[in-house]
Design a protein around this motif. Structure first.
Motif, PDB file in Angstrom:
ATOM      1  N   ARG A 128      -2.530  -7.323   5.788  1.00  0.00           N
ATOM      2  CA  ARG A 128      -2.052  -7.523   3.943  1.00  0.00           C
ATOM      3  C   ARG A 128      -3.204  -6.814   3.070  1.00  0.00           C
ATOM      4  NH1 ARG A 128       0.366 -12.924   2.427  1.00  0.00           N
ATOM      5  NH2 ARG A 128      -0.952 -13.887   4.035  1.00  0.00           N
ATOM      6  N   ARG A 129      -4.423  -7.009   3.263  1.00  0.00           N
ATOM      7  CA  ARG A 129      -5.220  -6.304   2.378  1.00  0.00           C
ATOM      8  C   ARG A 129      -5.048  -4.769   2.349  1.00  0.00           C
ATOM      9  NH1 ARG A 129      -9.882  -3.773   2.024  1.00  0.00           N
ATOM     10  NH2 ARG A 129     -10.258  -3.315   4.409  1.00  0.00           N
ATOM     11  N   ARG A 131      -2.274  -3.436   3.155  1.00  0.00           N
ATOM     12  CA  ARG A 131      -0.928  -3.055   2.985  1.00  0.00           C
ATOM     13  C   ARG A 131      -0.145  -2.294   3.857  1.00  0.00           C
ATOM     14  NH1 ARG A 131      -0.570  -1.480  -3.627  1.00  0.00           N
ATOM     15  NH2 ARG A 131      -1.750  -3.556  -4.432  1.00  0.00           N
ATOM     16  N   GLN A 315       9.027   1.869   1.637  1.00  0.00           N
ATOM     17  CA  GLN A 315       7.598   1.508   1.254  1.00  0.00           C
ATOM     18  C   GLN A 315       7.519   0.036   0.841  1.00  0.00           C
ATOM     19  OE1 GLN A 315       4.949   4.190  -0.872  1.00  0.00           O
ATOM     20  NE2 GLN A 315       6.572   5.790  -0.264  1.00  0.00           N
ATOM     21  N   ALA A 317       8.258  -4.668   1.908  1.00  0.00           N
ATOM     22  CA  ALA A 317       7.840  -5.539   2.899  1.00  0.00           C
ATOM     23  C   ALA A 317       8.745  -5.679   3.850  1.00  0.00           C
ATOM     24  CB  ALA A 317       7.530  -6.870   2.189  1.00  0.00           C
TER      25      ALA A 317
END
Length: 340
Positions: A128-129, A131, A315, A317
């Protein structure tokens, strides 16, 4: 900027978007490897960079002729590779996943992703950090019948959902039993994540979990091979059953959502997949009363890699978030007796 330069820039962007996504495989040890390899090879949206840490038994298979066999360092060091598919044993999953994320690659990680809750949290939070996409390999996410059951519940066509039930039984060999016996949850830990994945997508985090993890066959091992879990949600119950020695098990696997005004039963989930629906009054595409539908084949992994391609190219989620992956793993570990 001239019009010609602007149009040239647009054309370059469009061409770049159409380039296949470069993907590599780290390991071949999971039973899903062959299916994922085929799904990627046939998708038309990927190019395979190569396979790392593959065993001789895989190299001998003719369909892998012509593949590049890479070292781990070569695969993870390839700047053009955007996605790595990790196909390893359960106890290797966290370590290998960390290497992929550290290398700056998107990750498709096999299931179950180890039994260390804190280590899994750290893996997800690092993805997550940075991405980077992280997707786990649970096989019912793109099953048309199961998606239809969840859609019917979410749109209110079934009334109040009272119960979700699922079973993923198996007929395990001695070698498979020995692997699964390494974990307290046994067959429940190995297979029930497929059911739980869909259950928590619909119902959220269970308030309480109660499991019965039993060894009831005459097999001379310690595998928990006859298992039931009951998950208590705010206004519903989830029931997961899993038996490791059932003749015809794969054609018995099922998922059902029971509501006050309707029910959807997917059984069997393959060979061929069938769905039975009952609603009190006509709702959505369904008429009142019971109806039965035979679904087209539901090939595994095709939907997973289509979803990854969409997210990488745009790009954006994934449909299933980092938080969903965390909730799924937490619930699986609770059901399997690995986490209080």
């Amino acid at each position: 900027m001239t019009r010609r330069e602007w149009l040239g820039g647009v054309a370059s962007v469009a061409a770049a978007q159409k380039r296949p996504i470069r993907v590599g495989f780290l390991g071949t040890g999971h039973s899903h490897f062959a299916g994922k390899f085929d799904a990627i090879k046939n998708s038309g949206r990927y190019e395979i960079a190569g396979i790392a840490r593959a065993g001789d038994e895989v190299k001998a298979d003719r369909k892998y002729e012509g593949m590049r066999w890479l070292s781990e360092e070569e695969l993870l060091g390839d700047a053009r590779t955007q996605l790595v598919v990790v196909e390893c044993r359960v106890w290797e999953a966290i370590e290998w996943g960390r290497k992929v994320i550290a290398a700056g690659k998107n990750l498709n990680e096999e299931q179950p992703v180890g039994n260390d809750w804190r280590a899994f949290q750290e893996l997800v939070e690092e993805a997550r950090r940075r991405r980077l996409l992280l997707q786990t390999g649970y096989v019912w996410r793109w099953h048309a019948g199961i998606r239809a059951a969840i859609e019917a519940a979410q749109k209110g066509w079934l009334g109040e959902v009272l119960m979700v039930r699922g079973t993923m039984n198996a007929d395990r060999s001695a070698a498979e039993r020995a692997i699964e016996a390494r974990y307290r949850g046994g067959g429940m830990f190995e297979l029930s994540g497929h059911v739980i994945d869909r259950m928590v997508e619909l119902l959220g985090r269970p308030k309480a979990v109660k499991s019965w993890l039993r060894h009831d066959t005459n097999e001379r091992d310690t595998l928990a091979d006859n298992n039931v879990a009951v998950l208590e949600f705010e206004r519903a119950l989830g029931i997961v059953t899993q038996t490791a020695k059932m003749a015809g098990a794969t054609d018995h696997r099922s998922f059902e959502v029971i509501g006050t005004d309707g029910t959807v039963v997917v059984n069997p989930e393959a060979n061929p997949p069938r769905m039975r629906v009952h609603v009190r009054t006509a709702r959505g595409p369904y008429r009142a009363g019971w109806q039965e539908m035979t679904l087209p084949p539901q090939p595994r992994f095709v939907g997973d890699f289509a979803e990854l391609a969409r997210a990488i190219e745009s790009q954006s989620a994934l449909e299933l978030s980092y938080d969903h992956e965390l909730l799924l793993q937490e619930t699986l570990l609770r059901v399997s007796g690995e986490l209080a």
